[in-house]
Every structure is written in C-alpha cells, then in structure tokens.
Motif scaffolding. Structure first.
Motif, PDB file in Angstrom:
ATOM      1  N   ALA A 114       0.837  -1.209   0.000  1.00 46.58           N
ATOM      2  CA  ALA A 114       0.000   0.000   0.000  1.00 46.58           C
ATOM      3  C   ALA A 114       0.866   1.252   0.000  1.00 46.58           C
ATOM      4  O   ALA A 114       1.786   1.395   0.813  1.00 46.58           O
ATOM      5  N   GLY A 115       0.597   2.144  -0.923  1.00 44.33           N
ATOM      6  CA  GLY A 115       1.323   3.399  -0.992  1.00 44.33           C
ATOM      7  C   GLY A 115       2.657   3.311  -1.702  1.00 44.33           C
ATOM      8  O   GLY A 115       3.342   4.329  -1.849  1.00 44.33           O
ATOM      9  N   LEU A 116       3.047   2.121  -2.148  1.00 43.56           N
ATOM     10  CA  LEU A 116       4.314   1.936  -2.846  1.00 43.56           C
ATOM     11  C   LEU A 116       4.066   1.719  -4.333  1.00 43.56           C
ATOM     12  O   LEU A 116       2.981   1.299  -4.738  1.00 43.56           O
ATOM     13  N   THR A 117       5.078   1.961  -5.136  1.00 44.13           N
ATOM     14  CA  THR A 117       4.962   1.840  -6.584  1.00 44.13           C
ATOM     15  C   THR A 117       5.489   0.491  -7.055  1.00 44.13           C
ATOM     16  O   THR A 117       6.649   0.156  -6.785  1.00 44.13           O
ATOM     17  N   PRO A 118       4.665  -0.315  -7.731  1.00 44.40           N
ATOM     18  CA  PRO A 118       5.169  -1.588  -8.280  1.00 44.40           C
ATOM     19  C   PRO A 118       6.269  -1.322  -9.308  1.00 44.40           C
ATOM     20  O   PRO A 118       6.199  -0.356 -10.074  1.00 44.40           O
ATOM     21  N   VAL A 119       7.277  -2.184  -9.300  1.00 43.40           N
ATOM     22  CA  VAL A 119       8.368  -2.048 -10.260  1.00 43.40           C
ATOM     23  C   VAL A 119       8.664  -3.408 -10.888  1.00 43.40           C
ATOM     24  O   VAL A 119       8.412  -4.459 -10.292  1.00 43.40           O
ATOM     25  N   ASP A 120       9.218  -3.353 -12.105  1.00 37.87           N
ATOM     26  CA  ASP A 120       9.602  -4.571 -12.812  1.00 37.87           C
ATOM     27  C   ASP A 120      11.117  -4.736 -12.703  1.00 37.87           C
ATOM     28  O   ASP A 120      11.865  -4.369 -13.594  1.00 37.87           O
TER      29      ASP A 120
ATOM     30  N   THR B 184       7.070  -6.850  -6.492  1.00 37.69           N
ATOM     31  CA  THR B 184       8.162  -5.997  -6.014  1.00 37.69           C
ATOM     32  C   THR B 184       7.732  -4.545  -6.111  1.00 37.69           C
ATOM     33  O   THR B 184       7.141  -4.113  -7.111  1.00 37.69           O
ATOM     34  N   TYR B 185       8.026  -3.771  -5.044  1.00 32.72           N
ATOM     35  CA  TYR B 185       7.663  -2.366  -4.984  1.00 32.72           C
ATOM     36  C   TYR B 185       8.914  -1.538  -4.693  1.00 32.72           C
ATOM     37  O   TYR B 185       9.848  -1.991  -4.020  1.00 32.72           O
ATOM     38  N   SER B 186       8.900  -0.312  -5.166  1.00 36.71           N
ATOM     39  CA  SER B 186       9.978   0.616  -4.853  1.00 36.71           C
ATOM     40  C   SER B 186       9.689   1.323  -3.532  1.00 36.71           C
ATOM     41  O   SER B 186       8.575   1.805  -3.303  1.00 36.71           O
ATOM     42  N   ARG B 187      10.705   1.409  -2.669  1.00 36.22           N
ATOM     43  CA  ARG B 187      10.606   2.189  -1.428  1.00 36.22           C
ATOM     44  C   ARG B 187      11.480   3.436  -1.503  1.00 36.22           C
ATOM     45  O   ARG B 187      11.658   4.132  -0.500  1.00 36.22           O
ATOM     46  N   GLY B 188      12.041   3.703  -2.675  1.00 36.89           N
ATOM     47  CA  GLY B 188      12.940   4.833  -2.855  1.00 36.89           C
ATOM     48  C   GLY B 188      14.160   4.386  -3.630  1.00 36.89           C
ATOM     49  O   GLY B 188      14.271   3.218  -4.031  1.00 36.89           O
ATOM     50  N   PRO B 189      15.115   5.270  -3.839  1.00 35.10           N
ATOM     51  CA  PRO B 189      16.322   4.900  -4.585  1.00 35.10           C
ATOM     52  C   PRO B 189      17.061   3.730  -3.937  1.00 35.10           C
ATOM     53  O   PRO B 189      17.387   3.763  -2.741  1.00 35.10           O
TER      54      PRO B 189
ATOM     55  N   ARG C  33      20.258  -1.765  -1.555  1.00 32.38           N
ATOM     56  CA  ARG C  33      21.532  -1.948  -2.236  1.00 32.38           C
ATOM     57  C   ARG C  33      22.658  -1.331  -1.402  1.00 32.38           C
ATOM     58  O   ARG C  33      22.591  -0.174  -1.001  1.00 32.38           O
ATOM     59  N   PHE C  34      23.703  -2.132  -1.141  1.00 32.93           N
ATOM     60  CA  PHE C  34      24.885  -1.689  -0.432  1.00 32.93           C
ATOM     61  C   PHE C  34      26.077  -1.759  -1.391  1.00 32.93           C
ATOM     62  O   PHE C  34      25.962  -2.328  -2.494  1.00 32.93           O
ATOM     63  N   PRO C  35      27.230  -1.198  -1.017  1.00 26.17           N
ATOM     64  CA  PRO C  35      28.388  -1.255  -1.910  1.00 26.17           C
ATOM     65  C   PRO C  35      28.759  -2.662  -2.347  1.00 26.17           C
ATOM     66  O   PRO C  35      29.279  -2.857  -3.450  1.00 26.17           O
ATOM     67  N   ASP C  36      28.470  -3.666  -1.485  1.00 28.34           N
ATOM     68  CA  ASP C  36      28.798  -5.046  -1.837  1.00 28.34           C
ATOM     69  C   ASP C  36      27.605  -5.818  -2.400  1.00 28.34           C
ATOM     70  O   ASP C  36      27.654  -7.047  -2.523  1.00 28.34           O
ATOM     71  N   GLY C  37      26.513  -5.107  -2.753  1.00 28.23           N
ATOM     72  CA  GLY C  37      25.392  -5.777  -3.398  1.00 28.23           C
ATOM     73  C   GLY C  37      24.090  -5.637  -2.640  1.00 28.23           C
ATOM     74  O   GLY C  37      23.985  -4.921  -1.634  1.00 28.23           O
ATOM     75  N   LEU C  38      23.057  -6.336  -3.114  1.00 29.94           N
ATOM     76  CA  LEU C  38      21.738  -6.298  -2.486  1.00 29.94           C
ATOM     77  C   LEU C  38      21.744  -7.105  -1.189  1.00 29.94           C
ATOM     78  O   LEU C  38      22.320  -8.201  -1.119  1.00 29.94           O
ATOM     79  N   LYS C  39      21.056  -6.576  -0.169  1.00 30.71           N
ATOM     80  CA  LYS C  39      20.930  -7.258   1.113  1.00 30.71           C
ATOM     81  C   LYS C  39      19.505  -7.089   1.631  1.00 30.71           C
ATOM     82  O   LYS C  39      18.855  -6.068   1.391  1.00 30.71           O
ATOM     83  N   ILE C  40      19.028  -8.094   2.355  1.00 28.87           N
ATOM     84  CA  ILE C  40      17.746  -7.993   3.041  1.00 28.87           C
ATOM     85  C   ILE C  40      17.961  -7.226   4.341  1.00 28.87           C
ATOM     86  O   ILE C  40      18.914  -7.496   5.078  1.00 28.87           O
ATOM     87  N   VAL C  41      17.064  -6.275   4.614  1.00 30.02           N
ATOM     88  CA  VAL C  41      17.220  -5.466   5.839  1.00 30.02           C
ATOM     89  C   VAL C  41      16.074  -5.631   6.832  1.00 30.02           C
ATOM     90  O   VAL C  41      16.194  -5.254   7.989  1.00 30.02           O
TER      91      VAL C  41
END
Length: 312
Positions: free
Chosen positions: A189-195, A272-277, A300-308
């Motif tokens: 809710a309130g987030l933008t779906p992304v491909d 998948t939704y965008s929460r920002g850059p 996204r972190f300098p060493d790649g994608l991570k779950i937060v």
C-alpha cells in the motif's frame, strides 16, 4: 436455533471428516512426532490469529452440519469443517477420546480415531484407552497430534458446561462480502510496483537456502531431543550473514518449524515495490489454508543487495 449442547453433540456427516494428508513421520519416535505436531499447531494458531483474530473471535459448533463457525471482532464470519478429538473434565482430570465417545457421532470422531490407530501402531496406551487421566496441557498435546495426523488447519478448545471440548478444524472460509484484503496490498500500500527481478531473486534465493537446511535436518534427531533443531539453526547462521544486513539480530534464525516459512512451494503472488532509490519491498502470499501476507525489504549496499527487514 438449537442449544449449544445439542448442536455440539448432535449427529454428523462426511463433510466433517479430516483430510487424508498423513505426515511423513516414518523413522521418528513419538517424542519427535509430538514436538513436530506442537510446533505445527502453534504456527497455525498464530496464523489464524493474525489473519482473522481467532483468539478473540466468538464461536459456535454445529456437528449436525459438521461445522465450526467463528465470528471475528470485525464482523467477518469464518467457517470450517470440524472434528471432536476429546472432552476433558477439569475437576476429575478425565479425558474421553472422541473415537469412542457416547455423544460424538462416528464421522466427527475420525481425527481422534486416527490418533487411536497411530497409538496402536506404536503401543501407546494413552492413545488407545477410551478414558485416561489428563490435564489441559496434555489435552492440547492430544489435539495437536490429531491435527498433525489429519492435516487439519487448526485446533480449538470450547466449554460445554463444565466440560472442555477439544476440536480440530479444516480449511477456513470467510463469509461472502467480508473477505480479508488481498495480502500483497497490505505491504504494498502506498508503494509503486516495479519490474525489477533482482530483489525478488535475492529473497527467493535466501528462502531456498534456508529451506534446504531445514529439510536436511528436519528428520534427523541427532541424539538428544531437539538436536536436529540445534544443528539446523547453526547451519543457518552463515546463510543469514550472507543475505542480511542490519544492526540487530531480530530476524536471525533461532528455530525450525515442521512447516517452514521458507517453503517456496507454498508461496504465490510475488510482487516488487519501490521504497525509494536502491530500496525495494518484495511481497508475496504464503498459503497454508489461510492466505498470509509476507514481505522482505531489500536495499543496495556497496557489496550488493541485502535484506534489511521482514514483515509478517
């Protein structure tokens, strides 16, 4: 309407019979099976409570229809096929099994009969004796075992006068017009779906690696009671460290369920939704008879994608 007592101990029909979904318990001793059953019922109870407030719902049973009906605090009507596992007299500590209860019709006692058959195979007198000494904690263990053996979706205890009635129920159905919101929308809710396939691929890979560990250790007692749990949790730690990035250990693996959260075969409706850059939310539905919303936040972190974070 008839009285509760008449409805509870009326006749029944095949619609209340348990589903034929025996659990893969070959090679497990009774203590391990019981541990598995307790974990399953705890998980299912929590799921129902989160989804439609089982703990605070009003209820009624009609065994002539083979049905238990819950009314959630928000007015939703939740119905499910029901079985009577047994009754407990708290004053005397007498438990009477539903498989040979004078007030329980045979179709409504079939889940209890499955426990009797299991007990006969393993030489467990308390499961094959019509009346046994019992307390409420033990009655819940009997109910959890019945739910496990029959593939039920939940357990419930109700009072009929001074007697406690322990039941299991099947897949729940929400009344027309009062269905729950679509689970993915809860976290989107309130987030933008992304491909963007990368965040979802990360979450799927994490769940797949955890599930492989749970599956490998699930049926290996490794000596001490619950030893397989300790071994599995230990094996999960480097997997968690590889996929996650956060300051605390809130979501660090600490247990193993007999019906794991990580089983991808029980999931669908991935989005998948965008929460920002460079920040995403991966949402999906987990279906165990009730539809449960799940989501993971990814960055996204300098060493790649991570779950937060995880949202359950």
């Amino acid at each position: 309407m008839t009285s509760f007592w008449t409805r509870l101990f009326g006749g029944g029909d095949d619609s209340a019979a348990p589903s034929a979904a025996p659990a893969p318990d070959a090679g497990l001793d009774h203590a391990a099976v019981l541990e598995r059953a307790r974990a399953e019922l705890e998980l299912k109870t929590a799921a129902h409570d989160r989804t439609w407030a089982l703990a605070s719902a009003a209820w009624a049973v009609d065994l002539q229809q083979g049905e238990i009906v819950f009314t959630a605090p928000d007015g939703r009507r939740v119905t499910a096929p029901v079985q009577v596992i047994g009754t407990l007299d708290p004053d005397t500590g007498a438990w009477m099994w539903g498989w040979d209860h004078p007030s329980v019709a045979e179709p409504i006692g079939r889940a209890a009969a499955a426990v009797r058959d299991y007990g006969a195979e393993r030489g467990l007198a308390e499961l094959t004796t019509r009346v046994v000494d019992c307390d409420e904690a033990r009655a819940w263990e009997f109910t959890a075992l019945a739910a496990h053996l029959a593939g039920a979706q939940g357990g419930y205890r109700g009072a009929a006068g001074a007697t406690l009635v322990f039941m299991t129920f099947g897949t729940v159905t929400l009344s027309a017009g009062d269905s729950a919101p679509t689970p993915p929308a809860d976290f989107g809710a309130g987030l933008t779906p992304v491909d963007d396939p990368a965040p979802e691929a990360l979450v799927r890979a994490y769940l797949g690696d955890i599930f492989a560990i749970e599956t490998a250790h699930r049926d290996r007692p490794d000596g001490e009671r619950g030893g397989h749990v300790h071994a599995a949790v230990a094996a999960m730690q480097p997997v968690y460290d590889r996929y996650w990035r956060r300051d605390d250990d809130y979501w660090r693996p600490a247990s193993v369920s007999s019906r794991p959260e990580s089983d991808l075969s029980l999931t669908h409706d991935w989005r998948t939704y965008s929460r920002g850059p460079d920040r995403w939310r991966v949402a999906y539905v987990r279906d165990i008879g009730v539809r449960l919303p799940r989501a993971y936040d990814v960055e996204r972190f300098p060493d790649g994608l991570k779950i937060v974070d995880a949202l359950f």
